[in-house]
Design an enzyme around this catalytic site. Structure first.
Site, PDB file in Angstrom:
ATOM      1  N   CYS A 189     -14.029  -4.006  -0.654  1.00 44.50           N
ATOM      2  CA  CYS A 189     -12.818  -4.679  -1.447  1.00 44.50           C
ATOM      3  C   CYS A 189     -13.243  -5.666  -2.326  1.00 44.50           C
ATOM      4  O   CYS A 189     -12.776  -5.939  -3.285  1.00 44.50           O
ATOM      5  CB  CYS A 189     -11.882  -5.008  -0.585  1.00 44.50           C
ATOM      6  SG  CYS A 189     -10.554  -3.669  -0.110  1.00 44.50           S
ATOM      7  N   CYS A 210      -6.279  -6.080   0.640  1.00 42.61           N
ATOM      8  CA  CYS A 210      -7.663  -5.853   0.261  1.00 42.61           C
ATOM      9  C   CYS A 210      -8.239  -7.474  -0.118  1.00 42.61           C
ATOM     10  O   CYS A 210      -9.435  -7.241  -0.150  1.00 42.61           O
ATOM     11  CB  CYS A 210      -7.395  -5.424  -1.079  1.00 42.61           C
ATOM     12  SG  CYS A 210      -6.549  -6.036  -2.325  1.00 42.61           S
ATOM     13  N   CYS A 245      -8.932   5.188   1.392  1.00 43.50           N
ATOM     14  CA  CYS A 245      -8.255   4.107   2.424  1.00 43.50           C
ATOM     15  C   CYS A 245      -6.795   4.149   2.194  1.00 43.50           C
ATOM     16  O   CYS A 245      -6.134   3.251   2.560  1.00 43.50           O
ATOM     17  CB  CYS A 245      -8.645   2.553   1.959  1.00 43.50           C
ATOM     18  SG  CYS A 245     -10.339   2.505   1.767  1.00 43.50           S
ATOM     19  N   CYS A 289      -6.539   2.799  -2.917  1.00 41.81           N
ATOM     20  CA  CYS A 289      -7.870   3.799  -3.482  1.00 41.81           C
ATOM     21  C   CYS A 289      -7.653   4.982  -2.154  1.00 41.81           C
ATOM     22  O   CYS A 289      -7.148   4.861  -1.032  1.00 41.81           O
ATOM     23  CB  CYS A 289      -9.138   3.119  -2.855  1.00 41.81           C
ATOM     24  SG  CYS A 289      -9.360   1.667  -3.810  1.00 41.81           S
TER      25      CYS A 289
HETATM   26  S1  SF4 Z   1      -9.440   0.076  -0.711  1.00 38.33           S
HETATM   27 FE1  SF4 Z   1     -11.038   1.224   0.125  1.00 38.33          FE
HETATM   28  S2  SF4 Z   1     -12.536   2.123  -1.348  1.00 38.33           S
HETATM   29 FE2  SF4 Z   1     -10.930   0.563  -2.508  1.00 38.33          FE
HETATM   30  S3  SF4 Z   1     -12.100  -1.138  -2.735  1.00 38.33           S
HETATM   31 FE3  SF4 Z   1     -11.156  -1.369  -0.829  1.00 38.33          FE
HETATM   32  S4  SF4 Z   1     -12.465  -0.573   0.764  1.00 38.33           S
HETATM   33 FE4  SF4 Z   1     -13.090   0.169  -1.251  1.00 38.33          FE
END
Ligand code: SF4
Length: 245
Positions: free
Chosen positions: A133, A241, A218, A215
């Site tokens: 993130c 995040c 996740c 995303c």
């Molecule tokens: S939500 Fe998941 S895939 Fe998206 S940036 Fe964060 S850790 Fe990475």
């Protein structure tokens, strides 16, 4: 601009943010129509910052972008394309860009997913989502927000316990800018009524059981009875995040 003048400017911005935060906290006790209060907040922000104001959107819907563009046509709407979005989220971004007078700016991380995989190993999100993130959301957004004095978020107090005290206006000390959350006080019925009245684009995943959309690696559907953000980063002790510390 010298470092000293930027420092003075930030001091002034911080003072302006704190004054507005206190004023709108009082207005919240007086104004019974949540949308009318949001419009007051947006009107203040547009008057105070003009085109040094940007909207950020995760493209769960276009509500915040719609609210702001009524006062500031052409406003920049920043969308972080992490490379891991659902197709429905990208469709919502494109619908927002087509259907209202905004300038959608798609922000990309420094590295593509393939480049990140090469440097940090495949599927960093599955091992260290905090770092993923940071690389794909937090750093790119901070960089993209640097030219602005204020940013508008779609945070709502209902989203999670961590967001329950979100003020309408705040000083974002980390970024040295004003943070405006004009729908912080909205309930889900208020969102739905606004979307219906103004035909605002919404992410199709919302009606497929995803009340909070990030995303795809996740994001899961929450289990019955669990909070709306409980499907995010399942299996990790992580609920945000990092964009909104
Ligand atoms: S939500 Fe998941 S895939 Fe998206 S940036 Fe964060 S850790 Fe990475």
């Amino acid at each position: 601009m010298t470092a000293t003048s930027r420092c003075v400017e930030r001091t002034e911005l911080a003072a302006r943010a704190r004054e507005a935060a206190a004023r709108f906290a009082r207005r919240e006790q007086e104004v019974t129509d949540p949308v009318a209060l949001s419009r007051e907040v947006v009107a203040w922000a547009v008057e105070a910052f003009g085109d040094r104001l940007a909207v950020t959107s995760s493209m769960a819907d276009g509500v915040t972008a719609h609210l702001v563009c009524q006062r500031l046509p052409g406003v920049d709407v920043l969308f972080l394309d992490t490379g891991y979005h659902f197709a429905q989220t990208l469709q919502t971004r494109d619908q927002v860009a087509r259907s209202m007078p905004v300038t959608v700016r798609t922000i990309e991380p420094r590295q593509t997913v393939a480049e990140q995989d090469r440097e940090h190993g495949r599927d960093l999100f599955a091992r260290d989502p905090e770092h993923c993130c940071l690389l794909r959301k937090v750093e790119p957004l901070s960089h993209a927000l640097a030219p602005y004095d204020a940013w508008v978020t779609g945070l709502r107090r209902e989203d999670s316990p961590a967001r329950a005290a979100t003020p309408l206006v705040a000083w974002d000390a980390d970024r040295g800018m004003v943070k405006v959350s004009p729908v912080a006080h909205w309930t889900q019925p208020t969102v739905e009524a606004y979307v219906a009245e103004h035909e605002v684009p919404v992410n199709l995943l919302l009606e497929q059981g995803y009340p909070s959309i990030g995303c795809f690696p996740c994001t899961r559907r929450p289990l019955p009875g669990q909070g709306s953000r409980s499907g995010r980063w399942t299996g990790f002790d992580k609920t945000e995040c990092g964009i909104h510390p």
